[in-house]
Design an enzyme around this catalytic site. Structure first.
Site, PDB file in Angstrom:
ATOM      1  N   ASP A  30       0.828  -1.193   0.000  1.00 21.61           N
ATOM      2  CA  ASP A  30       0.000   0.000   0.000  1.00 21.61           C
ATOM      3  C   ASP A  30       0.876   1.261   0.000  1.00 21.61           C
ATOM      4  O   ASP A  30       1.869   1.329   0.720  1.00 21.61           O
ATOM      5  CB  ASP A  30      -0.875  -0.047   1.268  1.00 21.61           C
ATOM      6  CG  ASP A  30      -2.023   0.936   1.239  1.00 21.61           C
ATOM      7  OD1 ASP A  30      -2.832   0.872   0.305  1.00 21.61           O
ATOM      8  OD2 ASP A  30      -2.112   1.771   2.166  1.00 21.61           O
TER       9      ASP A  30
ATOM     10  N   GLU B 220       1.694  -0.604  -4.838  1.00 19.11           N
ATOM     11  CA  GLU B 220       0.701   0.415  -5.187  1.00 19.11           C
ATOM     12  C   GLU B 220       1.501   1.689  -5.378  1.00 19.11           C
ATOM     13  O   GLU B 220       1.845   2.381  -4.422  1.00 19.11           O
ATOM     14  CB  GLU B 220      -0.341   0.614  -4.075  1.00 19.11           C
ATOM     15  CG  GLU B 220      -1.457   1.532  -4.560  1.00 19.11           C
ATOM     16  CD  GLU B 220      -2.169   2.313  -3.473  1.00 19.11           C
ATOM     17  OE1 GLU B 220      -3.279   2.782  -3.731  1.00 19.11           O
ATOM     18  OE2 GLU B 220      -1.623   2.497  -2.378  1.00 19.11           O
TER      19      GLU B 220
HETATM   20  C1  GLC Z   1      -4.448   2.929  -0.691  1.00 19.92           C
HETATM   21  C2  GLC Z   1      -5.666   2.034  -0.656  1.00 19.92           C
HETATM   22  C3  GLC Z   1      -6.839   2.853  -0.199  1.00 19.92           C
HETATM   23  C4  GLC Z   1      -6.547   3.377   1.191  1.00 19.92           C
HETATM   24  C5  GLC Z   1      -5.234   4.140   1.208  1.00 19.92           C
HETATM   25  C6  GLC Z   1      -4.769   4.409   2.601  1.00 19.92           C
HETATM   26  O1  GLC Z   1      -4.552   3.930  -1.620  1.00 19.92           O
HETATM   27  O2  GLC Z   1      -5.855   1.456  -1.913  1.00 19.92           O
HETATM   28  O3  GLC Z   1      -8.032   2.123  -0.216  1.00 19.92           O
HETATM   29  O4  GLC Z   1      -7.583   4.213   1.608  1.00 19.92           O
HETATM   30  O5  GLC Z   1      -4.201   3.427   0.584  1.00 19.92           O
HETATM   31  O6  GLC Z   1      -4.276   3.241   3.179  1.00 19.92           O
END
Ligand code: GLC
Length: 550
Positions: A210, A275
């Site tokens: 993340d 991500e």
């Molecule tokens: C990422 C996740 C999202 C979350 C954010 C904070 O972007 O995909 O759903 O709110 O991180 O952890």
């Protein structure tokens, strides 16, 4: 499960190079215990759907203990399962059941921030001398008593909250209840090594990381240059875009964290999937140089309009920038973004466009993903204001409504009288069971696309080139002996002679070079066929050209 010998040779072929991924938003996938919230038992129960679709790896959104302020992206314990979702034993059962079907399981790790309920933060709040104080990022107020610098949260508003007891601010790039972890503290690095090992030793096949772009922060906590005046009442995107994020994200130390993790996961042959939210392909290349994260997602497609130019540029940019195109993760949908059939105009037209876009993604080098329900052509779900659950203003609930499995109560998602989000306004033709019974359904078209991706040797080839100049509305490329052509314009496009490297194929006279149509987005064949060789408006086709090297 059986795996290749791990290797440090970056040019070697790894299991994810030929895989198709699938994102499960666990809360909304399938409810096994009837409380209205999806869980691990529900996911185990539905694994056959994923086998039928043909995906190889499933990334599951966070299932850890959490106060659920951000629905699990606020982790209170990195090495356990929230009772709402099951327990560690069920987690082990899931891994075993998935592996039996040849499906790998990738867990979502949330290292940028924890929950404010995590014992580390609870301890940190006891004062500047707390053992875990330095696990988080604290700073004194600026001269005027306000926040230490001008950083803003991804969710809007300042990224700092004052801890009145100590008089210091703590940093949070998301909600105030998601304090950012201090990755310049070596104890944090050690603690997360243990977390990764904990799951790897339970048989996990990788991690989705993340907010991978933001773990490292400027050590001097310098303010970001302002691009336009920050408006605290603007949308979260407007607020974020008001700054040049020179100091809060994409710091040079970031990739070092993933180099360390790379060494740690290699003996397990596990995948590190970032991500990686960045605005420019060159930034992605810096964040995913090849010796850290194995794959980084390119999110630009989430924001494009439906035009050949936009599609061409969102695909070409990162392919040109990366040192190896297999470092790219391709997505059109996620639990954070409006579903693509809705973004691309809604209705069957939007659904068709979404499949056309996926067809282009699935032929490219890199790791393509589907998000739950994408294989059913689901439009954005409708969530009335009084049922909204997302804590942020520009609600993400519409892409998170429950999966429709079969006609009947809650479309088979749950036996509960009230599910955590409403069904979003589905009908029976949206359900997996109905679509699996209809040979020309969205499900079967996505299934066929996954199969072509996995079975055509040409789609594992490193021999890739764009086919330019066919038509401004046409996007096309060649990979090995495969040709992928998409017509994004309003007029039918007759296929003629196409130059392929040293070879050419003349679709108008199939006698000269044989071409086999392997897949078309046009379920009925429509005007998309090889004879006559015409691509319908908003359609894509995959051909095998034979032979290429005569
Ligand atoms: C990422 C996740 C999202 C979350 C954010 C904070 O972007 O995909 O759903 O709110 O991180 O952890």
């Amino acid at each position: 499960m059986a795996s290749h010998e791990p290797t440090n040779d970056s040019s070697a072929t790894r299991w994810w190079h030929s895989a198709v991924g699938y994102e499960v938003y666990l809360r909304s996938f399938s409810d096994g215990d009837g409380d209205g919230i999806g869980d691990l038992a529900g996911l185990i129960h539905r694994l056959d759907h994923l086998s039928a679709l043909g995906v190889d790896l499933v990334w599951i959104t966070p299932f850890y203990p959490s106060p659920m302020v951000d629905f699990g992206y606020d982790v209170a314990d990195y090495t356990d399962v929230h009772p709402l979702y099951g327990d560690l034993e069920q987690f082990d059962q899931l891994v075993a059941a998935a592996h039996q079907r040849g499906i790998r399981i990738v867990a979502d790790i949330v290292p940028n921030h924890s929950s404010d309920q995590h014992p580390w933060f609870v301890d940190a709040l006891t004062g500047p001398d707390a053992a875990h104080r330095d696990y988080y990022i604290w700073a004194d107020p600026s001269a005027d008593g306000g926040p230490p610098n001008n950083w803003v949260s991804y969710f809007g508003g300042p990224a700092w909250t004052l801890d009145a007891a100590s008089g210091q601010y703590y940093l949070h790039l998301f909600l105030p209840r998601q304090p950012d972890i201090n990755w310049s503290n070596p104890a944090v690095l050690d603690a997360f090594d243990d977390v990764l090992r904990f799951w790897l030793d339970r048989g996990i096949d990788g991690f989705r990381i993340d907010v991978a772009q933001a773990l490292a922060k400027d050590r001097r906590l310098r303010s970001n240059p302002e691009i336009s005046p920050w408006n605290p009442n603007g949308t979260r995107f407007e607020q974020w875009d008001a700054f040049d994020h020179r100091f809060d994200v994409l710091q040079p130390e970031g990739p070092d964290i993933f180099r360390r993790w790379h060494a740690l996961v290699e003996p397990y042959d596990a995948l590190l999937l970032g991500e990686t939210h960045v605005t420019d392909p060159s930034m992605l290349a810096e964040l995913v140089p090849g010796d850290g994260l194995h794959v980084g997602f390119w999110f630009d497609p989430m924001g494009i309009e439906w035009s050949a130019d936009a599609v061409r540029s969102t695909l070409r940019g990162p392919l040109a920038a990366m040192s190896d195109p297999r470092l790219l993760g391709w997505v059109a949908a996620s639990h954070d973004d409006v579903r693509p059939p809705t973004r691309f105009g809604g209705g069957d037209s939007g659904r068709t466009r979404s499949l056309v876009f996926s067809t282009l993604l699935f032929g490219l080098p890199g790791l393509p993903f589907l998000y739950q329900g994408e294989e059913l052509g689901l439009l954005e779900g409708f969530v009335p204001i009084e049922r909204r659950a997302d804590p942020i203003a520009q609600s993400r609930d519409g892409c998170r409504t429950p999966m429709p499995w079969e006609p009947g109560k809650n479309f088979g998602f749950s036996t509960a009288d009230r599910t955590w989000l409403p069904d979003g306004g589905r009908d029976d033709t949206d359900t997996a069971s109905w679509q699996r019974s209809q040979p020309d359904s969205w499900f079967h078209r996505y299934r066929a696309l996954v199969e072509v991706r996995k079975t055509e040797p040409g789609l594992a080839s490193s021999d890739f080139r764009w086919i330019d100049d066919l038509d401004p509305d046409v996007v096309a490329y060649q990979r090995g002996d495969i040709v992928v052509v998409a017509n994004l314009g309003p007029e039918p496009f007759p296929l003629g002679r196409i130059e392929l490297g040293p070879m050419s194929v003349d679709f108008a006279s199939p006698g000269t070079r044989a071409a086999t149509m392997l897949f078309t987005t046009d379920a009925t064949g429509g005007s998309t066929s090889i004879d006559p060789p015409v691509l319908a408006p908003d359609s894509a086709t995959i051909y095998r050209v034979d032979p290429l090297s005569a």
